[in-house]
Scaffold this motif. Structure first.
Motif, PDB file in Angstrom:
ATOM      1  N   ASP A  22       1.790   7.022   5.845  1.00 45.28           N
ATOM      2  CA  ASP A  22       1.856   5.643   5.373  1.00 45.28           C
ATOM      3  C   ASP A  22       0.942   4.776   6.250  1.00 45.28           C
ATOM      4  O   ASP A  22       0.364   5.260   7.226  1.00 45.28           O
ATOM      5  CB  ASP A  22       3.304   5.144   5.350  1.00 45.28           C
ATOM      6  CG  ASP A  22       3.933   4.918   6.703  1.00 45.28           C
ATOM      7  OD1 ASP A  22       3.226   4.999   7.734  1.00 45.28           O
ATOM      8  OD2 ASP A  22       5.141   4.650   6.757  1.00 45.28           O
TER       9      ASP A  22
ATOM     10  N   GLU B 128       1.691   6.751  -6.844  1.00 41.80           N
ATOM     11  CA  GLU B 128       0.647   7.654  -7.335  1.00 41.80           C
ATOM     12  C   GLU B 128       1.055   9.113  -7.182  1.00 41.80           C
ATOM     13  O   GLU B 128       0.784   9.938  -8.058  1.00 41.80           O
ATOM     14  CB  GLU B 128      -0.677   7.385  -6.615  1.00 41.80           C
ATOM     15  CG  GLU B 128      -1.319   6.064  -7.007  1.00 41.80           C
ATOM     16  CD  GLU B 128      -1.565   5.935  -8.504  1.00 41.80           C
ATOM     17  OE1 GLU B 128      -2.115   6.881  -9.102  1.00 41.80           O
ATOM     18  OE2 GLU B 128      -1.187   4.902  -9.079  1.00 41.80           O
ATOM     19  N   VAL B 129       1.719   9.451  -6.085  1.00 34.33           N
ATOM     20  CA  VAL B 129       2.193  10.826  -5.896  1.00 34.33           C
ATOM     21  C   VAL B 129       3.254  11.153  -6.946  1.00 34.33           C
ATOM     22  O   VAL B 129       3.229  12.237  -7.555  1.00 34.33           O
ATOM     23  CB  VAL B 129       2.737  11.031  -4.466  1.00 34.33           C
ATOM     24  CG1 VAL B 129       3.399  12.395  -4.324  1.00 34.33           C
ATOM     25  CG2 VAL B 129       1.620  10.877  -3.442  1.00 34.33           C
TER      26      VAL B 129
ATOM     27  N   SER C   8       0.510  17.193   0.954  1.00 33.50           N
ATOM     28  CA  SER C   8      -0.754  16.466   1.122  1.00 33.50           C
ATOM     29  C   SER C   8      -1.910  17.351   1.575  1.00 33.50           C
ATOM     30  O   SER C   8      -2.987  16.841   1.886  1.00 33.50           O
ATOM     31  CB  SER C   8      -0.557  15.314   2.111  1.00 33.50           C
ATOM     32  OG  SER C   8      -0.215  15.816   3.384  1.00 33.50           O
TER      33      SER C   8
ATOM     34  N   THR D  83      -4.386  13.377  -9.448  1.00 34.88           N
ATOM     35  CA  THR D  83      -4.664  12.166  -8.681  1.00 34.88           C
ATOM     36  C   THR D  83      -5.861  12.429  -7.778  1.00 34.88           C
ATOM     37  O   THR D  83      -6.162  13.573  -7.462  1.00 34.88           O
ATOM     38  CB  THR D  83      -3.434  11.710  -7.856  1.00 34.88           C
ATOM     39  OG1 THR D  83      -3.699  10.443  -7.269  1.00 34.88           O
ATOM     40  CG2 THR D  83      -3.056  12.700  -6.784  1.00 34.88           C
TER      41      THR D  83
ATOM     42  N   GLN E 271       0.891   4.091  -2.877  1.00 35.69           N
ATOM     43  CA  GLN E 271       0.599   5.487  -2.562  1.00 35.69           C
ATOM     44  C   GLN E 271       1.704   6.419  -3.058  1.00 35.69           C
ATOM     45  O   GLN E 271       1.422   7.449  -3.679  1.00 35.69           O
ATOM     46  CB  GLN E 271       0.411   5.663  -1.053  1.00 35.69           C
ATOM     47  CG  GLN E 271      -0.874   5.108  -0.523  1.00 35.69           C
ATOM     48  CD  GLN E 271      -1.006   5.250   0.989  1.00 35.69           C
ATOM     49  OE1 GLN E 271      -0.026   5.408   1.716  1.00 35.69           O
ATOM     50  NE2 GLN E 271      -2.237   5.179   1.464  1.00 35.69           N
TER      51      GLN E 271
ATOM     52  N   TYR F 104       5.386  10.406   4.960  1.00 38.29           N
ATOM     53  CA  TYR F 104       6.407  10.208   3.940  1.00 38.29           C
ATOM     54  C   TYR F 104       7.373  11.388   4.027  1.00 38.29           C
ATOM     55  O   TYR F 104       7.056  12.410   4.607  1.00 38.29           O
ATOM     56  CB  TYR F 104       5.761  10.146   2.556  1.00 38.29           C
ATOM     57  CG  TYR F 104       4.871   8.946   2.372  1.00 38.29           C
ATOM     58  CD1 TYR F 104       5.404   7.674   2.199  1.00 38.29           C
ATOM     59  CD2 TYR F 104       3.482   9.077   2.365  1.00 38.29           C
ATOM     60  CE1 TYR F 104       4.588   6.568   2.033  1.00 38.29           C
ATOM     61  CE2 TYR F 104       2.659   7.970   2.199  1.00 38.29           C
ATOM     62  CZ  TYR F 104       3.218   6.724   2.034  1.00 38.29           C
ATOM     63  OH  TYR F 104       2.408   5.636   1.872  1.00 38.29           O
TER      64      TYR F 104
ATOM     65  N   LYS G  33      -6.329  11.341  -4.588  1.00 34.59           N
ATOM     66  CA  LYS G  33      -6.025  11.539  -3.169  1.00 34.59           C
ATOM     67  C   LYS G  33      -4.517  11.506  -2.952  1.00 34.59           C
ATOM     68  O   LYS G  33      -3.813  10.692  -3.528  1.00 34.59           O
ATOM     69  CB  LYS G  33      -6.687  10.430  -2.347  1.00 34.59           C
ATOM     70  CG  LYS G  33      -6.535  10.591  -0.869  1.00 34.59           C
ATOM     71  CD  LYS G  33      -7.188   9.461  -0.105  1.00 34.59           C
ATOM     72  CE  LYS G  33      -6.934   9.634   1.368  1.00 34.59           C
ATOM     73  NZ  LYS G  33      -7.232   8.456   2.132  1.00 34.59           N
ATOM     74  N   VAL G  34      -4.054  12.407  -2.112  1.00 29.58           N
ATOM     75  CA  VAL G  34      -2.647  12.407  -1.701  1.00 29.58           C
ATOM     76  C   VAL G  34      -2.615  11.982  -0.242  1.00 29.58           C
ATOM     77  O   VAL G  34      -3.204  12.646   0.611  1.00 29.58           O
ATOM     78  CB  VAL G  34      -2.007  13.799  -1.880  1.00 29.58           C
ATOM     79  CG1 VAL G  34      -0.571  13.782  -1.396  1.00 29.58           C
ATOM     80  CG2 VAL G  34      -2.080  14.244  -3.324  1.00 29.58           C
ATOM     81  N   PRO G  35      -1.955  10.864   0.068  1.00 32.11           N
ATOM     82  CA  PRO G  35      -1.959  10.368   1.451  1.00 32.11           C
ATOM     83  C   PRO G  35      -1.187  11.282   2.391  1.00 32.11           C
ATOM     84  O   PRO G  35      -0.174  11.865   2.020  1.00 32.11           O
ATOM     85  CB  PRO G  35      -1.280   9.006   1.335  1.00 32.11           C
ATOM     86  CG  PRO G  35      -0.387   9.139   0.151  1.00 32.11           C
ATOM     87  CD  PRO G  35      -1.118  10.049  -0.806  1.00 32.11           C
TER      88      PRO G  35
ATOM     89  N   VAL H  48       0.854  -1.199   0.000  1.00 37.43           N
ATOM     90  CA  VAL H  48       0.000   0.000   0.000  1.00 37.43           C
ATOM     91  C   VAL H  48       0.885   1.242   0.000  1.00 37.43           C
ATOM     92  O   VAL H  48       0.631   2.201  -0.751  1.00 37.43           O
ATOM     93  CB  VAL H  48      -0.967  -0.002   1.207  1.00 37.43           C
ATOM     94  CG1 VAL H  48      -1.604   1.362   1.408  1.00 37.43           C
ATOM     95  CG2 VAL H  48      -2.030  -1.067   1.031  1.00 37.43           C
ATOM     96  N   SER H  49       1.923   1.238   0.808  1.00 33.77           N
ATOM     97  CA  SER H  49       2.852   2.357   0.883  1.00 33.77           C
ATOM     98  C   SER H  49       3.508   2.620  -0.475  1.00 33.77           C
ATOM     99  O   SER H  49       3.603   3.762  -0.928  1.00 33.77           O
ATOM    100  CB  SER H  49       3.907   2.059   1.945  1.00 33.77           C
ATOM    101  OG  SER H  49       4.816   3.093   2.066  1.00 33.77           O
TER     102      SER H  49
END
Length: 138
Positions: free
Chosen positions: A90, A48-49, A73, A83, A45, A96, A85-87, A41-42
């Motif tokens: 993590d 995607e960024v 974010s 995108t 994410q 991050y 969503k920006v997380p 998942v990390s």
């Protein structure tokens, strides 16, 4: 003479011991699976960024500049054009890291699995969507 139909203390203790043995075997397996899933998942994410950064660069001719991950974010980040969503953090609740952020380059880093850094190392993305795991050369 009548006999009661009930479990003896010994039978209950044996049952609890068996349940404890099964739990002691299953828990580390479950934890390892959870760590692997969170690591993936990390990576997704941060990928995607980095993709959003590249799309911004292709459209505007420069990367957006950020001083820290909180700014990147934030709800008004320019990356939301590219995108959904920006997380903010993590899967373990850690931010991050922005190692470098300039109009012509960037580098973002994510930490690996706590206590399992050799199996799941820290990794980073930099301009041009370059991926690198800590301790490995590419």
């Amino acid at each position: 003479m009548k006999r009661n139909k009930a479990f003896s203390l010994l039978e209950i203790l044996i049952g609890l011991a068996i349940i404890g043995l099964i739990a002691s075997i299953a828990h580390p397996m479950w934890k390892n699976t959870q760590n692997k899933s969170n690591y993936e998942v990390s990576r997704i994410q941060l990928t995607e960024v980095a993709k959003a950064m590249e799309k911004h660069y292709l459209e505007k001719g420069k990367y957006p500049v950020f001083s820290d991950w909180g700014q990147l974010s934030a709800t008004e980040t320019p990356l939301l054009e590219y995108t959904t969503k920006v997380p903010k953090q993590d899967p373990w609740g850690r931010e991050y890291r922005i190692i470098e952020s300039a109009e012509d380059k960037y580098q973002f880093e994510a930490l690996g699995v706590p206590g399992k850094e050799t199996e799941y190392p820290d990794f980073s993305y930099s301009d041009g969507l370059k991926f690198k795991e800590k301790g490995k050369t590419s």
